[in-house]
Design an enzyme around this catalytic site. Structure first.
Site, mmCIF file in Angstrom:
data_model
loop_
_atom_site.group_PDB
_atom_site.id
_atom_site.type_symbol
_atom_site.label_atom_id
_atom_site.label_comp_id
_atom_site.label_asym_id
_atom_site.label_seq_id
_atom_site.Cartn_x
_atom_site.Cartn_y
_atom_site.Cartn_z
ATOM 1 N N CYS A 1 0.848 -1.192 0.000
ATOM 2 C CA CYS A 1 0.000 0.000 0.000
ATOM 3 C C CYS A 1 0.890 1.251 0.000
ATOM 4 O O CYS A 1 1.674 1.442 -0.922
ATOM 5 C CB CYS A 1 -0.995 -0.036 1.154
ATOM 6 S SG CYS A 1 -2.376 1.122 0.947
ATOM 7 N N HIS B 1 -3.775 -4.868 -0.583
ATOM 8 C CA HIS B 1 -3.452 -5.488 0.700
ATOM 9 C C HIS B 1 -3.474 -7.001 0.540
ATOM 10 O O HIS B 1 -4.560 -7.594 0.468
ATOM 11 C CB HIS B 1 -4.462 -5.061 1.765
ATOM 12 C CG HIS B 1 -4.321 -3.642 2.206
ATOM 13 N ND1 HIS B 1 -3.523 -3.275 3.269
ATOM 14 C CD2 HIS B 1 -4.847 -2.496 1.718
ATOM 15 C CE1 HIS B 1 -3.583 -1.960 3.430
ATOM 16 N NE2 HIS B 1 -4.382 -1.462 2.500
ATOM 17 N N GLU C 1 -2.892 -9.309 2.677
ATOM 18 C CA GLU C 1 -3.483 -9.982 3.838
ATOM 19 C C GLU C 1 -5.010 -9.937 3.805
ATOM 20 O O GLU C 1 -5.675 -10.694 4.519
ATOM 21 C CB GLU C 1 -2.958 -9.360 5.146
ATOM 22 C CG GLU C 1 -3.528 -8.012 5.518
ATOM 23 C CD GLU C 1 -2.903 -6.819 4.794
ATOM 24 O OE1 GLU C 1 -3.219 -5.678 5.166
ATOM 25 O OE2 GLU C 1 -2.100 -7.035 3.861
#
Length: 213
Positions: A88, A193, A195
């Protein structure tokens, strides 16, 4: 035992990222993952991850003010070639310059600038938030098991205009091309992202943890 350091410079909640990296490290037998703001830990890490949420100027200032972490990061990546992943705003900080609020120098690892997203269709809202289809622009170890059309999760209002098209490894279409992945040498960055990107994101985390550039 390989050590992966997730740099904590007070730029976002690292809990979910830490858990995702820990899980993939266990599955891949890729050593230990730590969250750290200790420059000595960053200096001896085998791999370094720089997350980031928020505005480019604030993140850049926080990183440079993080008690020697900035110098340890630069030395580890530039001088010793440690594999690096920016996530990011951590990816955006790889740029030469950020244009958010004020002109702010980045790490200048990948030439280009971070500018506002400006979709050609006003129906595309900013921030760019949600799932989007990756378009892979180059082959890379990060993409092992990943294909064009796979979905990843984005939350951002600014994007990385890369000066050299060869260093843009993937993009998405959001009323125009928006850079999704950049890379050169031992460095890669993801605008999305991983995750939060379910199986595709976890796969890419695993690929980074086992990457041997």
């Amino acid at each position: 035992m390989s050590l992966t350091a997730l740099i904590d410079y007070e730029s976002g909640n690292l809990h979910s990222a830490h858990k995702a990296f820990e899980r993939m490290a266990r599955e891949a037998d890729a050593g230990t993952v730590v969250v750290t703001s200790d420059a000595d830990v960053v200096a001896r890490a085998d791999r370094i991850v720089l997350p980031g949420d928020g505005a480019f100027p604030a993140c850049a200032a926080a990183l440079r003010g993080a008690g020697g972490v900035y110098d340890a990061l630069v030395e580890a990546v530039e001088q010793r070639g440690r594999p690096f992943l920016g996530i990011c705003v951590g990816m955006q900080l790889m740029a030469s310059m950020g244009r958010e609020y004020t002109d702010t120098p980045g790490l200048d690892w990948v030439g280009g600038q971070v500018v506002p997203i400006a979709p050609s269709d006003p129906g595309f809202k900013v921030p760019h938030m949600g799932w989007n289809d990756l378009v892979l622009d180059a082959d890379h170890a990060l993409f092992d098991g990943v294909s064009t059309g796979d979905h990843t999760y984005f939350v951002h209002s600014y994007h990385f205009e890369v000066a050299d098209p060869a260093l843009r490894l993937a993009h998405v279409d959001y009323g125009g091309d928006v850079t999704a992945v950049v890379g050169r040498d031992t460095m890669v960055g993801m605008q999305f992202h991983p995750e939060k990107s379910q199986d595709v994101g976890l796969r890419m985390i695993r690929n980074f943890l086992t990457w041997a550039p």
